[in-house]
Scaffold this active site. Structure first.
Site, short mmCIF file in Angstrom:
data_model
loop_
_atom_site.label_atom_id
_atom_site.label_comp_id
_atom_site.label_asym_id
_atom_site.label_seq_id
_atom_site.Cartn_x
_atom_site.Cartn_y
_atom_site.Cartn_z
N GLY A 73 -15.92 159.07 36.16
CA GLY A 73 -15.73 158.42 37.45
C GLY A 73 -15.94 159.43 38.57
CD GLN A 75 -11.93 162.40 43.33
OE1 GLN A 75 -11.66 163.53 42.96
NE2 GLN A 75 -12.57 162.17 44.46
CB SER A 76 -15.11 162.85 36.28
OG SER A 76 -15.25 163.68 35.16
CG ASN A 77 -10.26 166.80 36.77
OD1 ASN A 77 -10.21 167.16 37.94
ND2 ASN A 77 -9.37 165.97 36.24
CB VAL A 79 -18.35 164.83 36.55
CG1 VAL A 79 -19.50 164.98 37.54
CG2 VAL A 79 -18.60 163.66 35.60
#
Ligand SMILES: Cc1ncc(COP(=O)(O)O)c(C=O)c1O
Length: 342
Positions: A73, A75-77, A79
């Protein structure tokens, strides 16, 4: 192939500290609480994905990859850390992101993604991400590139190797600090971290039990998912799996309304740890897991002489995209004065 022979590249700063939370321990009256600071792994503000990416990106390079394709998503850490890892290794990155918002706010992790440089493809639903990644991989391959697909959170038998290795690191620190721990707590999301921790703990003779606090889905689904990854990881190491499915302990009761929706006990945990130890949790993963550990402590599961370990998996960047969600614990304003007459 044993752990030391597995391809690995250096992306982080290790060992991360094993920190004794002395003030919090005193405040709660025990047990002794230790925090394994994987929020300080160093890659692009740190977090658990650094350890996993050391093995995933090395595997990609071994396979001659030109592009990493992964998912998450806005807010993916994972990514954010994948984009950073790609910058260190000269790989291109393609991200499949699920959001119905055509313009997600450029804040927190998503802001950092833009600084690293992000090419992202939007799908509406999380379940559509793998098919879109496969499609993008085919397109790249048809154009002569070599794509390497990393599943969400890097949670597979390669990524989990990072946490098998972390348990070796922890073993030394426990010996060095003279700590004998009863339990090890961590958040369980995609389950790769838990799988690596559980396998590493078994392989290196840990005394502590591993408790994965579910932050999405229920414990039955989480245990099944982590168990599959444990088997895959053991296969990769070429060893007989020392665990059974029943050894994967997942704990329900702390997800709240849904994944990524903060819970009151998680928010309380953020405030508690910030004010006792000046360590920042975030509402999506670490705060819910910390709340799970606190609940066990508060129901008397441990004596004051025992020690427990909490794995801080990072994710702090998400705090900066969650001002509204954090409002219930932002209670400092009434003490702010404007001394206009000075
Ligand atoms: C900060 C943080 N903690 C915990 C997790 C969960 O890790 P896993 O997916 O390996 O269960 C994630 C996953 O993205 C994360 O970003």
């Amino acid at each position: 192939m044993g752990l030391t022979a597995q391809p690995r590249i250096r992306l982080g700063t290790f060992p991360t500290p094993l920190y004794f939370a002395e003030r919090l321990t005193a405040q709660l009256g025990g047990p002794r609480i230790y925090i394994k600071r994987d929020d300080l792994t160093g890659l692009a503000l740190g977090g658990n994905k650094t350890r996993m990416l050391e093995y995933l990106v090395a595997d990609a390079l071994e396979q001659g990859a030109t592009h990493l394709i992964t998912e998450g998503g806005p807010q993916s850490n994972h990514v954010r850390q994948t984009l950073a890892a790609a910058r260190l290794t000269g790989l291109e990155t393609v991200i499949v992101s699920n959001t119905t918002d055509p313009n997600p706010p450029v804040q927190g992790n998503f802001l950092l993604d833009h600084i690293f440089g992000i090419e992202y493809h939007r799908v509406s639903e999380e379940r559509d991400r793998p098919a879109r990644m496969a499609q993008l991989a085919d397109e790249l391959a048809a154009n002569g590139y070599v794509p390497y697909v990393i599943p969400g959170g890097g949670s597979n038998g390669v990524g989990a190797l990072g946490y098998v290795a972390a348990m070796l690191e922890l073993n030394y620190q426990l010996w060095d600090q003279g700590v004998s721990a009863s339990a090890f707590y961590l958040p369980n999301g995609g389950g790769g971290t838990h799988a690596g921790v559980a396998l590493g703990a078994a392989l290196y003779g840990a005394e502590y039990g591993v408790r994965g606090i579910m932050i999405e889905d229920n414990a039955a689904i989480g245990a099944e998912r982590s168990w599959k990854i444990v088997q895959e990881t053991a296969g990769r190491l070429g060893i007989a799996c020392p665990l059974t499915k029943n050894d994967i302990i997942c704990v329900d009761g702390f997800v709240g309304e849904a994944y990524a929706v903060p819970t009151p006990e998680g928010l309380d945990a953020i405030r508690l740890l910030a004010r006792a130890e000046a360590i920042l949790l975030e509402p999506v993963y670490s705060a819910k897991a910390f709340a799970g550990m606190l609940a066990d402590i508060q129901c008397g599961m441990y004596s004051s002489k025992e020690s427990v370990i909490f794995l801080h998996t990072g994710g702090t960047a998400a705090l900066f995209a969650m001002t509204e969600e954090l409002a219930p614990i932002l209670d400092g304003n009434e003490r702010t004065r404007h001394d206009a007459t000075l």
